[in-house]
Motif scaffolding. Structure first.
Motif, PDB file in Angstrom:
ATOM      1  N   LEU A   6       0.837  -1.205   0.000  1.00 30.93           N
ATOM      2  CA  LEU A   6       0.000   0.000   0.000  1.00 30.93           C
ATOM      3  C   LEU A   6       0.872   1.255   0.000  1.00 30.93           C
ATOM      4  CD1 LEU A   6      -2.802   1.269   0.123  1.00 30.93           C
ATOM      5  CD2 LEU A   6      -2.667   1.101   2.618  1.00 30.93           C
ATOM      6  N   PHE A   7       1.939   1.230   0.786  1.00 30.37           N
ATOM      7  CA  PHE A   7       2.878   2.350   0.838  1.00 30.37           C
ATOM      8  C   PHE A   7       3.494   2.607  -0.541  1.00 30.37           C
ATOM      9  CE2 PHE A   7       7.271   3.822   1.421  1.00 30.37           C
ATOM     10  CZ  PHE A   7       7.021   5.049   2.021  1.00 30.37           C
ATOM     11  N   TYR A   8       3.933   1.556  -1.228  1.00 30.92           N
ATOM     12  CA  TYR A   8       4.540   1.710  -2.552  1.00 30.92           C
ATOM     13  C   TYR A   8       3.521   2.164  -3.601  1.00 30.92           C
ATOM     14  CZ  TYR A   8       8.809  -0.411  -0.788  1.00 30.92           C
ATOM     15  OH  TYR A   8       9.955  -0.672  -0.093  1.00 30.92           O
ATOM     16  N   VAL A   9       2.310   1.691  -3.487  1.00 30.61           N
ATOM     17  CA  VAL A   9       1.251   2.132  -4.406  1.00 30.61           C
ATOM     18  C   VAL A   9       0.982   3.621  -4.220  1.00 30.61           C
ATOM     19  CG1 VAL A   9      -1.209   1.916  -4.935  1.00 30.61           C
ATOM     20  CG2 VAL A   9       0.186  -0.141  -4.689  1.00 30.61           C
ATOM     21  N   ILE A  10       0.915   4.057  -2.984  1.00 28.95           N
ATOM     22  CA  ILE A  10       0.683   5.489  -2.711  1.00 28.95           C
ATOM     23  C   ILE A  10       1.850   6.318  -3.231  1.00 28.95           C
ATOM     24  CG2 ILE A  10       0.495   7.206  -0.871  1.00 28.95           C
ATOM     25  CD1 ILE A  10      -1.183   5.133   0.673  1.00 28.95           C
ATOM     26  N   ILE A  11       3.080   5.859  -3.035  1.00 26.60           N
ATOM     27  CA  ILE A  11       4.256   6.567  -3.554  1.00 26.60           C
ATOM     28  C   ILE A  11       4.197   6.657  -5.076  1.00 26.60           C
ATOM     29  CG2 ILE A  11       6.773   6.425  -3.838  1.00 26.60           C
ATOM     30  CD1 ILE A  11       5.952   7.408  -1.106  1.00 26.60           C
ATOM     31  N   LEU A  12       3.828   5.589  -5.760  1.00 26.43           N
ATOM     32  CA  LEU A  12       3.713   5.606  -7.221  1.00 26.43           C
ATOM     33  C   LEU A  12       2.625   6.567  -7.688  1.00 26.43           C
ATOM     34  CD1 LEU A  12       4.165   1.844  -8.162  1.00 26.43           C
ATOM     35  CD2 LEU A  12       5.663   3.763  -8.748  1.00 26.43           C
ATOM     36  N   ILE A  19       4.488  14.251 -11.690  1.00 26.47           N
ATOM     37  CA  ILE A  19       4.960  14.309 -13.085  1.00 26.47           C
ATOM     38  C   ILE A  19       3.868  14.861 -13.991  1.00 26.47           C
ATOM     39  CG2 ILE A  19       5.642  12.857 -15.050  1.00 26.47           C
ATOM     40  CD1 ILE A  19       7.100  11.073 -12.970  1.00 26.47           C
ATOM     41  N   TRP A  20       2.645  14.424 -13.811  1.00 19.97           N
ATOM     42  CA  TRP A  20       1.535  14.890 -14.653  1.00 19.97           C
ATOM     43  C   TRP A  20       1.285  16.390 -14.473  1.00 19.97           C
ATOM     44  CZ3 TRP A  20      -4.046  15.280 -13.201  1.00 19.97           C
ATOM     45  CH2 TRP A  20      -4.837  15.552 -14.304  1.00 19.97           C
ATOM     46  N   ILE A  21       1.261  16.864 -13.228  1.00 19.33           N
ATOM     47  CA  ILE A  21       1.045  18.294 -12.964  1.00 19.33           C
ATOM     48  C   ILE A  21       2.200  19.119 -13.515  1.00 19.33           C
ATOM     49  CG2 ILE A  21       0.899  20.024 -11.126  1.00 19.33           C
ATOM     50  CD1 ILE A  21      -0.733  17.927  -9.519  1.00 19.33           C
ATOM     51  N   GLY A  22       3.429  18.624 -13.345  1.00 21.69           N
ATOM     52  CA  GLY A  22       4.588  19.335 -13.896  1.00 21.69           C
ATOM     53  C   GLY A  22       4.533  19.433 -15.405  1.00 21.69           C
TER      54      GLY A  22
END
Length: 135
Positions: A6-12, A19-22
């Motif tokens: 769950l932690f890695y999914v949230i980080i991804l 990246i999308w907002i940038g």
């Protein structure tokens, strides 16, 4: 173990959003995306930052595609309660190189070469006029 996934999914997800907002922030449309060649020949901006900001542009446009000229005007900076005016000319040689703060903004000899006038008023009203000096 499941909390680690769950932690890695949230980080991804967070990394993807950053990246999308940038990407969206740095790839906004602008004057360079328009189909015509434009060249700013003259510009005036008053130094009043506490009251209405007045901007006046004299711009060479290679053609009279009216919707593209209006789009160019919409890309120009505008300040709330300020006024932005863009005068379009069909010839570089017959475009004013100096703009004054009051009307008439340039020498009347250039009026016959003015093909359009875009204005965004202090209340955000947009006015686009084709051949503003022809009678």
């Amino acid at each position: 173990m499941p909390s680690r996934y769950l932690f890695y999914v949230i980080i991804l997800i967070v990394a993807f959003l950053i990246i999308w907002i940038g990407k969206e922030s740095f790839t906004q449309p602008g004057v360079g995306d328009l189909d015509l060649e434009f060249e700013e020949m003259a510009f005036y901006r008053n130094e009043n930052n506490t009251g209405p900001v007045v901007r006046v542009y004299a711009v060479y446009a290679e053609d009279t595609i009216w919707n593209v000229l209006e789009e160019y005007g919409q890309f120009m900076p505008h300040t709330k309660y300020g006024n932005t005016k863009v005068f379009f000319f069909d010839s570089k040689e017959n475009s004013p190189l100096e703009i004054s703060p009051e009307e008439p903004y340039f020498d009347k000899m250039y009026n016959q070469y003015c093909i359009g006038k875009y204005e965004k008023s202090s209340m955000g009203d947009i006015n686009f006029v084709k051949y503003p000096f022809r009678k």
